[in-house]
Design a protein around this motif. Sequence first.
Motif, mmCIF file in Angstrom:
data_model
loop_
_atom_site.group_PDB
_atom_site.id
_atom_site.type_symbol
_atom_site.label_atom_id
_atom_site.label_comp_id
_atom_site.label_asym_id
_atom_site.label_seq_id
_atom_site.Cartn_x
_atom_site.Cartn_y
_atom_site.Cartn_z
ATOM 1 N N THR A 24 20.803 -4.804 -111.548
ATOM 2 C CA THR A 24 20.166 -4.088 -110.448
ATOM 3 C C THR A 24 19.413 -5.099 -109.616
ATOM 4 O O THR A 24 19.327 -6.276 -109.967
ATOM 5 C CB THR A 24 19.187 -3.011 -110.967
ATOM 6 N N GLU A 25 18.850 -4.669 -108.501
ATOM 7 C CA GLU A 25 18.116 -5.602 -107.663
ATOM 8 C C GLU A 25 16.829 -6.084 -108.325
ATOM 9 O O GLU A 25 16.228 -7.050 -107.889
ATOM 10 C CB GLU A 25 17.810 -4.977 -106.313
ATOM 11 N N PHE A 26 16.394 -5.426 -109.396
ATOM 12 C CA PHE A 26 15.185 -5.825 -110.095
ATOM 13 C C PHE A 26 15.478 -6.552 -111.398
ATOM 14 O O PHE A 26 14.592 -6.781 -112.197
ATOM 15 C CB PHE A 26 14.296 -4.607 -110.360
ATOM 16 N N SER A 27 16.759 -6.924 -111.632
ATOM 17 C CA SER A 27 17.134 -7.687 -112.829
ATOM 18 C C SER A 27 17.071 -9.172 -112.497
ATOM 19 O O SER A 27 17.667 -9.620 -111.541
ATOM 20 C CB SER A 27 18.550 -7.326 -113.268
ATOM 21 N N LEU A 28 16.338 -9.923 -113.297
ATOM 22 C CA LEU A 28 16.133 -11.349 -113.057
ATOM 23 C C LEU A 28 16.768 -12.153 -114.175
ATOM 24 O O LEU A 28 16.708 -11.765 -115.333
ATOM 25 C CB LEU A 28 14.636 -11.637 -112.971
ATOM 26 N N GLN A 29 17.380 -13.294 -113.840
ATOM 27 C CA GLN A 29 18.117 -14.096 -114.810
ATOM 28 C C GLN A 29 17.224 -15.051 -115.577
ATOM 29 O O GLN A 29 16.477 -15.834 -114.993
ATOM 30 C CB GLN A 29 19.185 -14.921 -114.079
ATOM 31 N N LEU A 30 17.289 -14.955 -116.887
ATOM 32 C CA LEU A 30 16.719 -15.944 -117.797
ATOM 33 C C LEU A 30 17.787 -16.158 -118.861
ATOM 34 O O LEU A 30 17.939 -15.351 -119.779
ATOM 35 C CB LEU A 30 15.406 -15.457 -118.407
ATOM 36 N N TYR A 31 18.573 -17.215 -118.721
ATOM 37 C CA TYR A 31 19.745 -17.438 -119.548
ATOM 38 C C TYR A 31 19.401 -17.537 -121.031
ATOM 39 O O TYR A 31 18.348 -18.023 -121.401
ATOM 40 C CB TYR A 31 20.456 -18.725 -119.123
ATOM 41 N N GLY A 32 20.313 -17.065 -121.872
ATOM 42 C CA GLY A 32 20.167 -17.202 -123.305
ATOM 43 C C GLY A 32 19.437 -16.065 -123.993
ATOM 44 O O GLY A 32 19.296 -16.069 -125.204
ATOM 45 N N TYR A 33 18.959 -15.090 -123.258
ATOM 46 C CA TYR A 33 18.248 -13.949 -123.835
ATOM 47 C C TYR A 33 19.030 -12.674 -123.559
ATOM 48 O O TYR A 33 19.890 -12.631 -122.682
ATOM 49 C CB TYR A 33 16.845 -13.830 -123.233
ATOM 50 N N LYS A 34 18.718 -11.608 -124.284
ATOM 51 C CA LYS A 34 19.357 -10.316 -124.048
ATOM 52 C C LYS A 34 18.980 -9.799 -122.665
ATOM 53 O O LYS A 34 17.861 -10.014 -122.205
ATOM 54 C CB LYS A 34 18.917 -9.293 -125.095
ATOM 55 N N PRO A 35 19.882 -9.077 -122.004
ATOM 56 C CA PRO A 35 19.544 -8.508 -120.695
ATOM 57 C C PRO A 35 18.366 -7.543 -120.800
ATOM 58 O O PRO A 35 18.323 -6.690 -121.673
ATOM 59 C CB PRO A 35 20.819 -7.756 -120.279
ATOM 60 N N GLY A 36 17.377 -7.718 -119.950
ATOM 61 C CA GLY A 36 16.229 -6.828 -119.898
ATOM 62 C C GLY A 36 15.302 -6.911 -121.088
ATOM 63 O O GLY A 36 14.628 -5.935 -121.409
ATOM 64 N N PHE A 37 15.210 -8.059 -121.784
ATOM 65 C CA PHE A 37 14.380 -8.124 -122.986
ATOM 66 C C PHE A 37 12.886 -8.104 -122.657
ATOM 67 O O PHE A 37 12.074 -7.785 -123.511
ATOM 68 C CB PHE A 37 14.751 -9.338 -123.839
ATOM 69 N N LEU A 38 12.501 -8.428 -121.425
ATOM 70 C CA LEU A 38 11.120 -8.303 -120.965
ATOM 71 C C LEU A 38 11.112 -7.450 -119.709
ATOM 72 O O LEU A 38 12.013 -7.545 -118.884
ATOM 73 C CB LEU A 38 10.525 -9.680 -120.613
ATOM 74 N N SER A 39 10.088 -6.629 -119.549
ATOM 75 C CA SER A 39 9.985 -5.833 -118.324
ATOM 76 C C SER A 39 8.521 -5.610 -117.985
ATOM 77 O O SER A 39 7.669 -5.576 -118.861
ATOM 78 C CB SER A 39 10.710 -4.497 -118.478
ATOM 79 N N GLY A 40 8.260 -5.481 -116.701
ATOM 80 C CA GLY A 40 6.892 -5.261 -116.237
ATOM 81 C C GLY A 40 6.844 -5.205 -114.725
ATOM 82 O O GLY A 40 7.858 -5.332 -114.049
ATOM 83 N N TYR A 41 5.645 -5.016 -114.194
ATOM 84 C CA TYR A 41 5.477 -4.860 -112.754
ATOM 85 C C TYR A 41 5.257 -6.177 -112.014
ATOM 86 O O TYR A 41 5.357 -6.229 -110.803
ATOM 87 C CB TYR A 41 4.306 -3.919 -112.468
ATOM 88 N N TYR A 42 4.940 -7.254 -112.738
ATOM 89 C CA TYR A 42 4.709 -8.559 -112.128
ATOM 90 C C TYR A 42 5.561 -9.588 -112.865
ATOM 91 O O TYR A 42 5.765 -9.469 -114.071
ATOM 92 C CB TYR A 42 3.238 -8.967 -112.257
ATOM 93 N N TYR A 43 6.016 -10.605 -112.159
ATOM 94 C CA TYR A 43 6.800 -11.635 -112.833
ATOM 95 C C TYR A 43 6.590 -13.003 -112.199
ATOM 96 O O TYR A 43 6.249 -13.117 -111.031
ATOM 97 C CB TYR A 43 8.290 -11.291 -112.831
#
Length: 122
Positions: A24-43
């Motif tokens: 989605t437009e709010f999905s951010l890439q951090l290679y090597g981890y499960k998709p969506g393993f961290l979530s929050g309002y600030y990044y």
Amino acid sequence: MQFSTGDTVKQGYFALGGHSLFQTEFSLQLYGYKPGFLSGYYYHLGNISYSFPIATVFHGWGMKPLFLRHVYLSIVANYGQVANGGFKDFAIDSYYTSYGTELTFASLLIYHVPIDIKLGYA
């Protein structure tokens, strides 16, 4: 190099993690981890990548509509963190990091559409 900071969004929260087919437009890439393993309002998210050409191919296969132009190797490094309480919740020792490589095949499909096929390991 890109630097960016998150902001509160009305639609929901940011998700940080590896690649998924359903981004989605709010999905951010951090290679090597499960998709969506961290979530929050600030990044916070940092990416650095260095690409260099391995081969210049410029070759098609008969009349098939696929033409391979270049092959690249990339070295990538990422770091990031997500929080809910604002930027005051970010601590230096709480960031996640990842490193990896990517092999990119730059090609043309149907003689005019540029397609990059990437294979990566993190």
